[in-house]
Design an enzyme around this catalytic site. Structure first.
Site, PDB file in Angstrom:
ATOM      1  N   ALA A  60      33.224  -1.835   4.134  1.00  0.00           N
ATOM      2  CA  ALA A  60      32.693  -2.397   2.892  1.00  0.00           C
ATOM      3  C   ALA A  60      31.250  -2.825   3.148  1.00  0.00           C
ATOM      4  O   ALA A  60      30.864  -3.043   4.293  1.00  0.00           O
ATOM      5  CB  ALA A  60      33.527  -3.609   2.497  1.00  0.00           C
ATOM      6  N   GLY A  99      36.908  -0.965   5.594  1.00  0.00           N
ATOM      7  CA  GLY A  99      37.151  -0.214   4.360  1.00  0.00           C
ATOM      8  C   GLY A  99      37.006   1.282   4.589  1.00  0.00           C
ATOM      9  O   GLY A  99      37.646   2.086   3.891  1.00  0.00           O
ATOM     10  N   GLU A 102      40.171   2.432   5.767  1.00  0.00           N
ATOM     11  CA  GLU A 102      41.129   2.321   4.661  1.00  0.00           C
ATOM     12  C   GLU A 102      40.996   3.504   3.695  1.00  0.00           C
ATOM     13  O   GLU A 102      41.993   3.997   3.170  1.00  0.00           O
ATOM     14  CB  GLU A 102      40.938   0.983   3.937  1.00  0.00           C
ATOM     15  CG  GLU A 102      41.394  -0.176   4.827  1.00  0.00           C
ATOM     16  CD  GLU A 102      41.097  -1.540   4.237  1.00  0.00           C
ATOM     17  OE1 GLU A 102      39.904  -1.824   3.988  1.00  0.00           O
ATOM     18  OE2 GLU A 102      42.041  -2.313   4.028  1.00  0.00           O
ATOM     19  N   GLU A 122      37.877  -6.222  10.546  1.00  0.00           N
ATOM     20  CA  GLU A 122      37.628  -7.296   9.575  1.00  0.00           C
ATOM     21  C   GLU A 122      37.820  -8.692  10.148  1.00  0.00           C
ATOM     22  O   GLU A 122      37.110  -9.624   9.781  1.00  0.00           O
ATOM     23  CB  GLU A 122      38.538  -7.129   8.348  1.00  0.00           C
ATOM     24  CG  GLU A 122      38.121  -6.037   7.390  1.00  0.00           C
ATOM     25  CD  GLU A 122      38.693  -4.667   7.733  1.00  0.00           C
ATOM     26  OE1 GLU A 122      39.137  -4.465   8.884  1.00  0.00           O
ATOM     27  OE2 GLU A 122      38.693  -3.798   6.842  1.00  0.00           O
TER      28      GLU A 122
HETATM   29  C1  3H9 Z   1      35.527  -4.410   5.137  1.00  0.00           C
HETATM   30  O1  3H9 Z   1      35.410  -3.215   5.261  1.00  0.00           O
HETATM   31  C2  3H9 Z   1      36.469  -5.063   4.178  1.00  0.00           C
HETATM   32  C3  3H9 Z   1      37.517  -4.135   3.613  1.00  0.00           C
HETATM   33  O2  3H9 Z   1      38.671  -4.118   4.405  1.00  0.00           O
HETATM   34  C4  3H9 Z   1      38.019  -4.587   2.276  1.00  0.00           C
HETATM   35  C5  3H9 Z   1      37.101  -4.549   1.160  1.00  0.00           C
HETATM   36  C6  3H9 Z   1      37.788  -4.828  -0.152  1.00  0.00           C
HETATM   37  N1  3H9 Z   1      27.639  -3.523   5.488  1.00  0.00           N
HETATM   38  O3  3H9 Z   1      25.016  -2.632  13.921  1.00  0.00           O
HETATM   39  P1  3H9 Z   1      23.811  -1.815  13.676  1.00  0.00           P
HETATM   40  C7  3H9 Z   1      23.822  -2.694   8.807  1.00  0.00           C
HETATM   41  S1  3H9 Z   1      34.551  -5.455   6.060  1.00  0.00           S
HETATM   42  C8  3H9 Z   1      26.307  -3.700   5.337  1.00  0.00           C
HETATM   43  O4  3H9 Z   1      22.511  -2.330  14.157  1.00  0.00           O
HETATM   44  P2  3H9 Z   1      24.877   0.201  15.398  1.00  0.00           P
HETATM   45  C9  3H9 Z   1      23.362  -3.655   9.877  1.00  0.00           C
HETATM   46  O5  3H9 Z   1      23.214  -4.964   9.368  1.00  0.00           O
HETATM   47  C10 3H9 Z   1      33.488  -4.381   7.000  1.00  0.00           C
HETATM   48  N2  3H9 Z   1      25.412  -3.452   6.318  1.00  0.00           N
HETATM   49  O6  3H9 Z   1      23.999  -0.326  14.186  1.00  0.00           O
HETATM   50  C11 3H9 Z   1      22.063  -3.023  10.301  1.00  0.00           C
HETATM   51  O7  3H9 Z   1      21.081  -3.369   9.334  1.00  0.00           O
HETATM   52  P3  3H9 Z   1      19.569  -3.608   9.751  1.00  0.00           P
HETATM   53  C12 3H9 Z   1      34.180  -3.784   8.167  1.00  0.00           C
HETATM   54  C13 3H9 Z   1      25.885  -3.024   7.478  1.00  0.00           C
HETATM   55  O8  3H9 Z   1      24.668   1.649  15.447  1.00  0.00           O
HETATM   56  C14 3H9 Z   1      22.342  -1.533  10.175  1.00  0.00           C
HETATM   57  O9  3H9 Z   1      23.452  -1.415   9.296  1.00  0.00           O
HETATM   58  N3  3H9 Z   1      33.217  -3.060   8.970  1.00  0.00           N
HETATM   59  C15 3H9 Z   1      27.254  -2.834   7.704  1.00  0.00           C
HETATM   60  O10 3H9 Z   1      24.630  -0.621  16.612  1.00  0.00           O
HETATM   61  C16 3H9 Z   1      22.685  -0.862  11.491  1.00  0.00           C
HETATM   62  O11 3H9 Z   1      23.752  -1.589  12.103  1.00  0.00           O
HETATM   63  C17 3H9 Z   1      32.588  -3.615  10.000  1.00  0.00           C
HETATM   64  O12 3H9 Z   1      32.821  -4.754  10.330  1.00  0.00           O
HETATM   65  C18 3H9 Z   1      28.152  -3.104   6.643  1.00  0.00           C
HETATM   66  N4  3H9 Z   1      29.481  -2.917   6.772  1.00  0.00           N
HETATM   67  O13 3H9 Z   1      26.378  -0.092  14.990  1.00  0.00           O
HETATM   68  C19 3H9 Z   1      31.603  -2.760  10.715  1.00  0.00           C
HETATM   69  N5  3H9 Z   1      27.430  -2.408   8.971  1.00  0.00           N
HETATM   70  O14 3H9 Z   1      19.110  -2.300  10.348  1.00  0.00           O
HETATM   71  C20 3H9 Z   1      30.318  -3.497  10.896  1.00  0.00           C
HETATM   72  C21 3H9 Z   1      26.212  -2.319   9.509  1.00  0.00           C
HETATM   73  O15 3H9 Z   1      18.902  -4.020   8.494  1.00  0.00           O
HETATM   74  N6  3H9 Z   1      29.292  -2.673  11.515  1.00  0.00           N
HETATM   75  N7  3H9 Z   1      25.266  -2.694   8.623  1.00  0.00           N
HETATM   76  O16 3H9 Z   1      19.626  -4.706  10.777  1.00  0.00           O
HETATM   77  C22 3H9 Z   1      29.279  -2.371  12.823  1.00  0.00           C
HETATM   78  O17 3H9 Z   1      30.168  -2.708  13.571  1.00  0.00           O
HETATM   79  C23 3H9 Z   1      28.098  -1.609  13.347  1.00  0.00           C
HETATM   80  O18 3H9 Z   1      27.052  -1.770  12.412  1.00  0.00           O
HETATM   81  C24 3H9 Z   1      28.322  -0.100  13.560  1.00  0.00           C
HETATM   82  C25 3H9 Z   1      26.965   0.561  13.905  1.00  0.00           C
HETATM   83  C26 3H9 Z   1      29.291   0.087  14.729  1.00  0.00           C
HETATM   84  C27 3H9 Z   1      28.846   0.554  12.331  1.00  0.00           C
END
Ligand code: 3H9
Length: 693
Positions: A60, A99, A102, A122
């Site tokens: 999400a 998400g 999901e 999450e």
């Molecule tokens: C969810 O899904 C809830 C659902 O179950 C239900 C909904 C109803 N959103 O980490 P990075 C940005 S909860 C917005 O440096 P990497 C991050 O801030 C979500 N922005 O890269 C950064 O921005 P900036 C569950 C996001 O390659 C840029 O992307 N998902 C999101 O080292 C690059 O990120 C997670 O918890 C996001 N979801 O790692 C996954 N994710 O460049 C969270 C990232 O401006 N994300 N950004 O600083 C991660 O774990 C890592 O970002 C990922 C990439 C492994 C994907």
């Protein structure tokens, strides 16, 4: 355009293009829903869902959390995908997280490329999956694995996902080509839609026992425990009732301070290295690292660099010391091998090729960055830097791993002050993720940039600190540790203080931490500071007496606690020492509640942290939060001390400090910044937002 629709024969392709991570923001959700309807309307026979760029959907869009919700909502999108009359196929590359997974679970068939990672992280944001993850995942993997994945939050590699039945196949290649080929195969054999929700729930497990186990590990964090409740609902309710229960728990967690704290930590971790002073500044080269000193710290730094595939030359004074350093590094590396951090070939290669050991500084003439990790004594550090000046190549970065000493004074002892910087690692340096990059008054911008580049290469979270005694972390530690010492003199026991702070969420209270670090460190520091000490400072003697008796904590088996392997027991010698000191000082002990202990300790921490920001030692409140989270065991779900303070309410904290000052107005002087924020009705996080580039 964030979602592309393309027709490839009978197959409709929905490809997300929402860089950087294809987060499922409103436009992407809308695109998925509309694309599915269009595909069915246009008579497609199958739908393929893809992510363009580096990844499938990483979850999400976290930036939308806390804002008004906008339709279509992800759970509905997932249910519509699953209810599609034509097969929907997920072709996963990069990460399918939250998400994102999901959505994949709502598809009827899933393929992944070998490097893909899948997970429901999450809980690390203080919530649980909210679009069916807790109900669909166990139907594929069984309860044990689902509880591990959802409550643990760690993604798994594609190979494990295949073994668990979470994906149907793994294939190397372009996800679009592989997905189209899979879709055609499915169509050729008239494969049906295959909703996961139609599967029966797996055999139940003992959910209460699972919950008790997760509760123990979670140390006060709510979301991993709540996740077990949501998963358990799938065993006793029909699918759609289970979804409603998941949603209820998800919404409840969304409203918590823990969710706010964890999401603050997520963004702060990514913000911390973004500094306007580094815009457009290129780091210097950092292929070859020199390390001076092969004790625990030097060996740890060398190991961290070797693990990051850098070449390392370590210098020690003689062959015996070199031999010990080699053994320490080899021990660290075999630990990394055991924990699966490196492969056998990487391990062997590092030891045979990437590491050199030498007794003379001449071996460092090619080093790009030289980090000294010798004894913490200004005179010795200056001698080291004088030698470095003579041999280091022009442009080499000269770094000190000092944890307290004045980088400017060290720099002034060389003619290369712009090349000098502090790189304060935390022990064990190959494990702990924090790196304080200590920028002296004369440090060149590209030297600072090199510090950050090295931190990134080593997988550390690097925080910029200005120069002061103890930099950001140890300076704040000194303040809250002093507050704990005062409470002991006034009547609390070290054990009550440790218990109260462990209940707050710290993995260890301050006295257990002191035993782990070695009581001799605090002892040496007290001696160092003694000559300039203000007579109004209250410094207890009992800690010195423990050291004088040869008790340095874990390394000698005795300190505040008696240590036997991993177990600890209160040391019966400690309370009598404290009682004797109170008697000498004419203090009659009073009772403290656990709540008062926590409030005082946190007030001391926040007040000093505010001063560190006010003086510009930390650029932003979030820098302080990251230091305490990454290096000092501050519970991540409280967001860091200044985020915690914002959520508690700054006026109440300031009132506490004024009240504590009635008894000791030397220690309890409120920070100007804290007073200013309260007067303006603002919070620390407002300062973070002002400084976001
Ligand atoms: C969810 O899904 C809830 C659902 O179950 C239900 C909904 C109803 N959103 O980490 P990075 C940005 S909860 C917005 O440096 P990497 C991050 O801030 C979500 N922005 O890269 C950064 O921005 P900036 C569950 C996001 O390659 C840029 O992307 N998902 C999101 O080292 C690059 O990120 C997670 O918890 C996001 N979801 O790692 C996954 N994710 O460049 C969270 C990232 O401006 N994300 N950004 O600083 C991660 O774990 C890592 O970002 C990922 C990439 C492994 C994907």
């Amino acid at each position: 355009m964030t979602l592309y629709y393309e027709k490839h024969g009978d197959v409709a392709v929905l490809a997300a293009d929402n860089p950087p991570v294809n987060a499922l923001g409103q436009a992407v959700r809308g695109g998925l829903q509309d694309g599915l309807l269009r595909a069915i309307g246009e008579g497609a026979l199958a739908v393929l869902i893809l992510g363009r760029g580096r990844t499938w959907f990483a979850g999400a869009d976290i930036r939308e959390f806390g804002k008004p919700r906008v339709a279509p909502f992800l759970p509905d999108v997932c249910n519509r995908i699953e209810a599609s009359p034509i097969p929907v196929i997920a072709a996963i590359h990069g990460t399918a997280l939250g998400g994102g997974l999901e959505v994949a679970l709502s598809c009827h068939y899933r393929l992944a490329v070998p490097g893909a990672k899948l997970g429901l992280p999450e809980v690390s944001l203080g919530i649980i999956p909210g679009a069916g993850g807790t109900q669909r995942l166990p139907r594929l993997t069984g309860y044990e694995e689902a509880i591990a994945m959802i409550s643990g939050g760690r993604p798994i590699p594609a190979s494990k996902a295949l073994a668990l039945g979470l994906v149907d196949r793994i294939e190397e290649g372009d996800p679009m080509e592989l997905g189209l080929q899979y879709a055609r195969e499915l169509l050729a054999r008239n494969a049906p839609t295959r909703p996961v929700s139609a599967l029966p729930p797996p055999a139940p497990v003992d959910f209460e026992a699972a919950k008790a186990q997760v509760t123990r590990k979670a140390r006060g964090q709510l979301s991993p425990v709540a996740a077990v409740d949501a998963i358990a609902a799938s065993a006793r309710m029909p699918f759609f009732d289970g979804l409603a229960e998941e949603r209820r728990i998800f919404r409840e967690l969304m409203e918590t301070d823990q969710r706010e704290g964890l999401i603050h930590a997520f963004f702060a971790e990514r913000q911390v290295a973004k500094l306007p002073e580094l815009n457009d500044v290129s780091p210097r080269p950092l292929d070859m690292i020199g390390v001076i000193g092969g004790g625990t710290m030097g060996a740890g730094i060398a190991t961290a660099a070797l693990l990051a595939r850098l070449r390392v030359t370590l210098v020690e004074i003689d062959t015996d010391a070199l031999d010990s350093a080699r053994k320490r590094i080899a021990g660290n590396l075999s630990g990394a091998l055991r924990r699966g951090k490196i492969s056998q070939s990487h391990h062997d290669e590092v030891l045979s090729d990437a590491l050199s050991l030498a007794t003379g500084y001449d071996a460092l003439t090619d080093a790009d960055v030289i980090i000294e990790a010798v004894f913490e004594d200004m005179a010795i550090k200056k001698q080291v830097f004088a030698k470095l000046e003579a041999i280091a190549k022009p442009g080499a970065v000269l770094a000190s791993n000092t944890s307290y000493l004045d980088i400017d004074e060290i720099a002034a002892s060389t003619s290369r002050a712009p090349d000098v910087i502090g790189l304060h690692f935390f022990s064990p340096a190959h494990v702990m993720r924090l790196l304080e990059v200590v920028v002296g008054h004369q440090s060149a911008a590209d030297v600072t940039a090199t510090g950050f580049a090295l931190g990134k290469r080593l997988g550390k979270v690097s925080v910029r600190s200005g120069v002061c005694d103890g930099f950001i972390g140890n300076r704040i530690l000194f303040a809250y540790r002093t507050c704990a010492d005062h409470m002991v003199l006034d009547g609390a026991s070290p054990y009550q203080i440790d218990r109260a702070l462990e209940a707050f969420g710290f993995p260890m209270g301050p006295f257990a931490v002191a035993d782990l670090a070695g009581l001799d460190i605090g002892w040496a520091n007290r001696k160092r500071l003694a000559p300039d000490r203000d007579p109004r400072e209250r410094v207890p003697r009992y800690a010195d007496q423990l050291c004088e008796g040869g008790h340095f904590g874990q390394k000698t088996g005795r300190g505040y606690y008696i240590h036997d392997g991993r177990t600890r027991q209160e040391n019966p010698d400690v309370l009598p020492l404290i009682e004797a000191e109170r008697a000498d000082l004419g203090l009659s002990p009073r009772a403290f509640t656990d709540d008062e202990i926590t409030r005082r300790y946190m007030a001391a921490m926040v007040n000093e942290a505010a001063r560190v920001v006010e003086e510009g030692i930390a650029r932003r409140p979030l820098d302080v939060d990251m230091v305490l989270l990454m290096g000092y065991g501050f519970p991540r779900y409280h967001g860091g001390p200044l985020k915690w303070a914002d959520m508690q309410g700054l006026p109440g904290l300031l009132e506490d400090i004024h009240r504590f000052a009635e008894a000791d107005d030397f220690f309890w002087q409120p920070s100007d910044l804290l007073m200013k924020l309260v007067a303006q009705g603002r919070v620390f996080d407002d300062l973070n937002k002002e400084q976001t580039p």
